[in-house]
Design a protein around this motif. Structure first.
Motif, short mmCIF file in Angstrom:
data_model
loop_
_atom_site.label_atom_id
_atom_site.label_comp_id
_atom_site.label_asym_id
_atom_site.label_seq_id
_atom_site.Cartn_x
_atom_site.Cartn_y
_atom_site.Cartn_z
N PRO A 3 0.83 -1.21 0.00
CA PRO A 3 0.00 0.00 0.00
C PRO A 3 0.87 1.26 0.00
O PRO A 3 1.89 1.32 0.69
CB PRO A 3 -0.80 -0.11 1.30
N LYS A 4 0.46 2.26 -0.78
CA LYS A 4 1.21 3.51 -0.88
C LYS A 4 1.40 4.15 0.49
O LYS A 4 2.43 4.74 0.76
CB LYS A 4 0.46 4.46 -1.82
N THR A 5 0.43 3.97 1.38
CA THR A 5 0.52 4.57 2.71
C THR A 5 1.67 3.99 3.54
O THR A 5 2.12 4.61 4.49
CB THR A 5 -0.80 4.38 3.48
N GLN A 6 2.13 2.79 3.18
CA GLN A 6 3.24 2.17 3.91
C GLN A 6 4.60 2.54 3.34
O GLN A 6 5.63 2.32 3.99
CB GLN A 6 3.10 0.65 3.91
N LEU A 7 4.63 3.11 2.14
CA LEU A 7 5.91 3.41 1.49
C LEU A 7 6.68 4.53 2.18
O LEU A 7 7.86 4.37 2.51
CB LEU A 7 5.66 3.76 0.02
N ALA A 8 6.05 5.66 2.42
CA ALA A 8 6.74 6.81 3.00
C ALA A 8 7.34 6.52 4.38
O ALA A 8 8.51 6.85 4.63
CB ALA A 8 5.81 8.02 3.07
N PRO A 9 6.58 5.89 5.31
CA PRO A 9 7.18 5.62 6.62
C PRO A 9 8.40 4.69 6.57
O PRO A 9 9.27 4.75 7.43
CB PRO A 9 6.05 4.94 7.40
N LEU A 10 8.49 3.85 5.53
CA LEU A 10 9.64 2.95 5.41
C LEU A 10 10.87 3.66 4.87
O LEU A 10 11.99 3.18 5.03
CB LEU A 10 9.29 1.77 4.50
N GLY A 11 10.68 4.80 4.21
CA GLY A 11 11.80 5.58 3.68
C GLY A 11 12.55 4.87 2.56
O GLY A 11 13.76 5.07 2.42
N LEU A 12 11.85 4.05 1.79
CA LEU A 12 12.51 3.31 0.72
C LEU A 12 12.76 4.19 -0.49
O LEU A 12 11.94 5.06 -0.82
CB LEU A 12 11.64 2.12 0.30
N SER A 13 13.89 3.95 -1.18
CA SER A 13 14.21 4.68 -2.40
C SER A 13 15.11 3.81 -3.27
O SER A 13 15.79 2.90 -2.77
CB SER A 13 14.87 6.02 -2.09
N PRO A 14 15.13 4.07 -4.59
CA PRO A 14 15.98 3.28 -5.48
C PRO A 14 17.45 3.31 -5.04
O PRO A 14 17.95 4.34 -4.58
CB PRO A 14 15.80 3.96 -6.84
N GLY A 15 18.10 2.16 -5.15
CA GLY A 15 19.50 2.04 -4.75
C GLY A 15 19.70 1.51 -3.34
O GLY A 15 20.80 1.10 -2.97
N MET A 16 18.63 1.52 -2.54
CA MET A 16 18.74 1.03 -1.16
C MET A 16 18.71 -0.48 -1.12
O MET A 16 18.05 -1.13 -1.92
CB MET A 16 17.57 1.55 -0.31
N LYS A 17 19.42 -1.04 -0.16
CA LYS A 17 19.33 -2.47 0.11
C LYS A 17 18.24 -2.68 1.14
O LYS A 17 18.10 -1.89 2.08
CB LYS A 17 20.65 -3.01 0.62
N THR A 18 17.46 -3.75 0.96
CA THR A 18 16.37 -4.02 1.89
C THR A 18 16.12 -5.51 1.97
O THR A 18 16.63 -6.29 1.16
CB THR A 18 15.09 -3.28 1.45
N TRP A 19 15.36 -5.93 2.94
CA TRP A 19 14.93 -7.32 3.09
C TRP A 19 13.48 -7.42 2.67
O TRP A 19 12.72 -6.48 2.86
CB TRP A 19 15.05 -7.76 4.55
#
Length: 66
Positions: free
Chosen positions: A30-46
């Protein structure tokens, strides 16, 4: 690693590259969960699959629910 993020309506779609691999994983949240996670292209994530589908072969008509 996050290759790209596209927001379409209420859904955020992420393209993820697996370390050491060529294939991409496509994920949605959900778009509402994207901003609080602070995700952006180039980031490593699980990632942790919750509802997943694997498409086998060259056609999109065959899917395996996992």
């Amino acid at each position: 690693m996050i290759q790209g993020i596209t927001v379409v309506g209420p859904t955020a779609r992420l393209e993820l590259k697996v370390a050491g691999g060529k294939d991409l994983i496509h994920a949605e949240l959900p778009k509402t969960q994207l901003a609080p996670l602070g995700l952006s292209p180039g980031m490593k994530t699980w990632v942790r699959p919750v509802n997943s589908r694997v498409f086998v072969g060259s056609g999109a008509s065959t899917a395996v629910e996992a």
